[in-house]
Design an enzyme around this catalytic site. Structure first.
Site, PDB file in Angstrom:
ATOM      1  N   LYS A   3       7.666   3.894   4.833  1.00  0.00           N
ATOM      2  CA  LYS A   3       6.389   4.598   5.046  1.00  0.00           C
ATOM      3  C   LYS A   3       5.326   3.632   5.591  1.00  0.00           C
ATOM      4  O   LYS A   3       4.619   3.921   6.558  1.00  0.00           O
ATOM      5  CB  LYS A   3       5.946   5.198   3.700  1.00  0.00           C
ATOM      6  CG  LYS A   3       4.603   5.833   3.682  1.00  0.00           C
ATOM      7  CD  LYS A   3       3.577   5.354   2.661  1.00  0.00           C
ATOM      8  CE  LYS A   3       3.808   4.508   1.491  1.00  0.00           C
ATOM      9  NZ  LYS A   3       2.676   3.845   0.885  1.00  0.00           N
ATOM     10  N   LYS A  52      -3.639  -4.525   4.230  1.00  0.00           N
ATOM     11  CA  LYS A  52      -2.428  -4.238   3.438  1.00  0.00           C
ATOM     12  C   LYS A  52      -1.223  -3.961   4.347  1.00  0.00           C
ATOM     13  O   LYS A  52      -0.099  -4.396   4.073  1.00  0.00           O
ATOM     14  CB  LYS A  52      -2.714  -3.045   2.524  1.00  0.00           C
ATOM     15  CG  LYS A  52      -1.534  -2.534   1.738  1.00  0.00           C
ATOM     16  CD  LYS A  52      -0.992  -3.543   0.743  1.00  0.00           C
ATOM     17  CE  LYS A  52       0.263  -3.035   0.067  1.00  0.00           C
ATOM     18  NZ  LYS A  52       1.015  -4.096  -0.594  1.00  0.00           N
ATOM     19  N   THR A 107      -1.439   2.696  -0.787  1.00  0.00           N
ATOM     20  CA  THR A 107      -1.252   2.169   0.567  1.00  0.00           C
ATOM     21  C   THR A 107      -1.180   3.359   1.520  1.00  0.00           C
ATOM     22  O   THR A 107      -0.169   4.069   1.547  1.00  0.00           O
ATOM     23  CB  THR A 107       0.038   1.338   0.673  1.00  0.00           C
ATOM     24  OG1 THR A 107       0.009   0.325  -0.333  1.00  0.00           O
ATOM     25  CG2 THR A 107       0.165   0.688   2.049  1.00  0.00           C
TER      26      THR A 107
END
Ligand code: NAP
Length: 284
Positions: free
Chosen positions: A241, A173, A98
């Site tokens: 993150k 995502k 990701t």
């Protein structure tokens, strides 16, 4: 048994069970991990190892990467013994980490210059889904290249879909993980509100799990709260993150902003725990 030679970089919580699916499916798999101790499990199952990303790239057809973040991707591609130093062409790289759409675009352009092709193909689902080949994969990049590697992706997933150009998988995502953070914080807040007013977490979870809000995710994270088990399936620092990456591509809506603030603050103390440890942070 397939003869496509797979190179795998990144043997973390997700990388191990995902690469194991390819070994089980009969692919010849060679692995590289920065910390060598993590390669032992895969070696036992028949995987070869390579000393550097460049050496790995030279001996494989399809390279799959599952590492933490943009920094890791930068090092793996452009580091001294990184992929771009291998001097090879005609290979396909699938980055399942990701990361930001911008780093995917940057790395895809560098790959193209050398005659290699890049797909971003992040995954939805966690360890359990990785262990049972039930991940959902969203890919960005050339549609024909996606079709070429789909048989490999199918071995790790229940659904692998092409969603657009390079970076589109990363965008999808980040949208999903923004919602994931909101669900997680929402569950933690509901449990705490109930508790403050005399309703035990076990009672609330039983009600939730039998009502219209029931979902596999609520069940898994509710069970974690009840068992006081905060071992990371998906670490809190990684959702923080991802929220920062969402912010970089424009997240500015009220709930998303609130989640970014909460997980960003919780990360200092609970970063290595599972993301549902946000409940411990909010409880303080
Ligand atoms: P993890 O357990 O923390 O593993 C991270 C992996 O990245 C390790 O193999 C680590 O190597 C490697 N790495 C980190 N920095 C590196 C660097 N600078 N150079 C080379 N390798 C580096 O993470 P994970 O949970 O498997 O997650 C991997 C990716 O999948 C992340 O992008 C995460 O957001 C995403 N994801 C995770 C889940 C989940 O539920 N866990 C679900 C969907 C997506 P070392 O062993 O040497 O540290």
């Amino acid at each position: 048994m397939s003869t496509t030679k797979i190179g795998w970089i990144g043997l973390g919580t997700m990388g191990i069970p995902m690469s194991q699916q390819l070994i089980s499916a009969g692919y010849p798999v060679t692995v590289y991990n920065r910390s060598k101790d993590k390669e032992a499990t895969l070696k036992k199952q028949g995987a070869d190892t390579a000393a550097t990303p460049a050496a790995l790239f030279q001996q494989t057809d399809v390279m799959i990467i599952m590492v933490t973040d943009d920094n890791a991707i930068n090092e793996i591609f452009t580091g001294k013994e990184g992929l771009l130093s291998a001097g090879v062409n005609g290979k396909i790289i699938i980055n399942m980490s990701t990361v930001s759409p911008s780093i995917s675009k940057e790395m895809a352009a560098l790959c193209k210059e050398q005659g290699n092709r890049y797909l971003d193909a992040p995954v939805s689902g966690s360890v359990k889904q990785a262990e049972t080949a039930q991940l959902v994969i969203m890919a960005g990049g050339d549609a024909a290249i996606f079709e070429q590697v789909k048989p490999v992706l199918d071995k790790m997933s229940k659904m692998a879909t092409h969603v657009g150009d390079v970076g589109a998988g990363n965008v999808a995502k980040l949208a999903i993980n923004t919602l994931l953070s909101i669900h997680t914080q929402g569950l933690a807040e509901a449990v705490l509100l109930a508790k403050q007013n005399g309703i035990e977490a076990a009672t609330l979870m039983e009600l939730l799990n039998n009502g219209a809000l029931a979902s596999p995710y609520m069940k898994i994270k509710g069970d974690a709260i009840l068992a006081d088990n905060y071992k990371a399936a998906f670490s809190l620092k990684n959702i923080a993150k991802d929220l920062r990456l969402s912010k970089d591509i424009g997240l500015s809506t009220p709930i998303g902003e609130a989640a970014l603030k909460t997980f960003g603050a919780a990360e200092h103390e609970f970063g290595n725990d599972d993301l549902i440890a946000v409940k411990k942070y909010l409880d303080k």
